[in-house]
Design a protein around this motif. Sequence first.
Motif, PDB file in Angstrom:
ATOM      1  N   ALA A 100       0.855  -1.198   0.000  1.00  0.00           N
ATOM      2  CA  ALA A 100       0.000   0.000   0.000  1.00  0.00           C
ATOM      3  C   ALA A 100       0.885   1.240   0.000  1.00  0.00           C
ATOM      4  O   ALA A 100       1.985   1.235   0.564  1.00  0.00           O
ATOM      5  N   ILE A 101       0.395   2.283  -0.643  1.00  0.00           N
ATOM      6  CA  ILE A 101       1.067   3.585  -0.624  1.00  0.00           C
ATOM      7  C   ILE A 101       0.164   4.564   0.103  1.00  0.00           C
ATOM      8  O   ILE A 101      -1.048   4.623  -0.158  1.00  0.00           O
ATOM      9  N   VAL A 102       0.743   5.319   1.031  1.00  0.00           N
ATOM     10  CA  VAL A 102      -0.041   6.305   1.780  1.00  0.00           C
ATOM     11  C   VAL A 102       0.593   7.684   1.619  1.00  0.00           C
ATOM     12  O   VAL A 102       1.799   7.810   1.432  1.00  0.00           O
ATOM     13  N   CYS A 103      -0.238   8.705   1.691  1.00  0.00           N
ATOM     14  CA  CYS A 103       0.214  10.093   1.676  1.00  0.00           C
ATOM     15  C   CYS A 103      -0.352  10.806   2.888  1.00  0.00           C
ATOM     16  O   CYS A 103      -1.451  10.487   3.357  1.00  0.00           O
ATOM     17  N   PHE A 104       0.414  11.781   3.393  1.00  0.00           N
ATOM     18  CA  PHE A 104       0.031  12.521   4.591  1.00  0.00           C
ATOM     19  C   PHE A 104      -0.069  14.019   4.294  1.00  0.00           C
ATOM     20  O   PHE A 104       0.654  14.540   3.442  1.00  0.00           O
ATOM     21  N   SER A 105      -0.920  14.685   5.052  1.00  0.00           N
ATOM     22  CA  SER A 105      -1.067  16.141   4.920  1.00  0.00           C
ATOM     23  C   SER A 105      -0.104  16.870   5.849  1.00  0.00           C
ATOM     24  O   SER A 105      -0.404  17.959   6.346  1.00  0.00           O
ATOM     25  N   SER A 106       1.052  16.275   6.094  1.00  0.00           N
ATOM     26  CA  SER A 106       2.060  16.858   6.967  1.00  0.00           C
ATOM     27  C   SER A 106       3.428  16.376   6.540  1.00  0.00           C
ATOM     28  O   SER A 106       3.578  15.225   6.107  1.00  0.00           O
ATOM     29  N   GLN A 107       4.436  17.223   6.645  1.00  0.00           N
ATOM     30  CA  GLN A 107       5.797  16.786   6.346  1.00  0.00           C
ATOM     31  C   GLN A 107       6.337  15.899   7.455  1.00  0.00           C
ATOM     32  O   GLN A 107       7.318  15.181   7.264  1.00  0.00           O
ATOM     33  N   ASN A 108       5.693  15.925   8.616  1.00  0.00           N
ATOM     34  CA  ASN A 108       6.108  15.120   9.760  1.00  0.00           C
ATOM     35  C   ASN A 108       4.861  14.705  10.527  1.00  0.00           C
ATOM     36  O   ASN A 108       4.547  15.271  11.571  1.00  0.00           O
ATOM     37  N   PRO A 109       4.100  13.707  10.008  1.00  0.00           N
ATOM     38  CA  PRO A 109       2.799  13.380  10.609  1.00  0.00           C
ATOM     39  C   PRO A 109       2.886  12.794  12.001  1.00  0.00           C
ATOM     40  O   PRO A 109       1.958  12.900  12.784  1.00  0.00           O
ATOM     41  N   GLY A 110       4.038  12.190  12.327  1.00  0.00           N
ATOM     42  CA  GLY A 110       4.170  11.547  13.627  1.00  0.00           C
ATOM     43  C   GLY A 110       3.307  10.301  13.718  1.00  0.00           C
ATOM     44  O   GLY A 110       2.383  10.113  12.927  1.00  0.00           O
ATOM     45  N   VAL A 111       3.617   9.427  14.657  1.00  0.00           N
ATOM     46  CA  VAL A 111       2.805   8.230  14.860  1.00  0.00           C
ATOM     47  C   VAL A 111       2.836   7.853  16.334  1.00  0.00           C
ATOM     48  O   VAL A 111       3.883   7.929  16.977  1.00  0.00           O
TER      49      VAL A 111
END
Length: 252
Positions: free
Chosen positions: A198-209
Amino acid sequence: MENKGSLGKCLTRPRKSKREGNKRDNTQTPKRRKKAQQRQKTPLLVTKGDGNDGLHTQKDEGALSVFVNGLFCKNPMDAKPDDFLFKGLNIPHNTNNKLGSNVTLVSAANLPGLNTLGISMARIDFAPYGLNSPHIHPRGTKILTVIEGTLYVGSVTSNLQNGGNRLFTKILYQGDVFVFPQGLIHFQFNVGKTAVVAIVCFSSQNPGVITIANAIFGSQPPISVDVLSKAFQLDKKVVQNLQSQFWMDNNH
């Protein structure tokens, strides 16, 4: 700063006088003239990008260094093509672990050109019946596309007015897309007998987890057994057993 979703930029501009409103002495010695020129070239940050980016400044040899989410805001004149390139996202990564999954994140930390742009991405590999366990991204929304295989995905709402939480789930097939809103608990599970990509994209340069199980039962120092046993309505011995487990991180 609020997240407005527009592009942030590293710019240079003159600093304001410490005595605003007062006229400055136009007569300058060579030393004063040199200092004035240095001030005009001081890099400053103007950003409306990832609204959750932490902005910090640090003086360095008379200049003002700007950091976004702990990353240095590079002078545009020093940028190189390699700052905008990441290689290897086509390579499957090792899923031989307890969870059977591996997350390869591409963020401003390993792709400097993303700094201040408010976006990042990742590749997730799943072994058969592999799990990306329940977690949250505190600084970004995630959108996922299945490249190969079949995934069972879900996310849980924040507390509703009636005190409950609603679960949204779907079975995703190749080419399907699912969105996970920022800050909500979510997961992905390979329900098939073949590997999944799977490929995911985030609305942040550093989304954190924040991986829920790791954070609750694997924190250092550990959360009080009394707190966890009451919160989860579990026997204290069960909590102690959970805290003794090895809680792995599948993010790389």
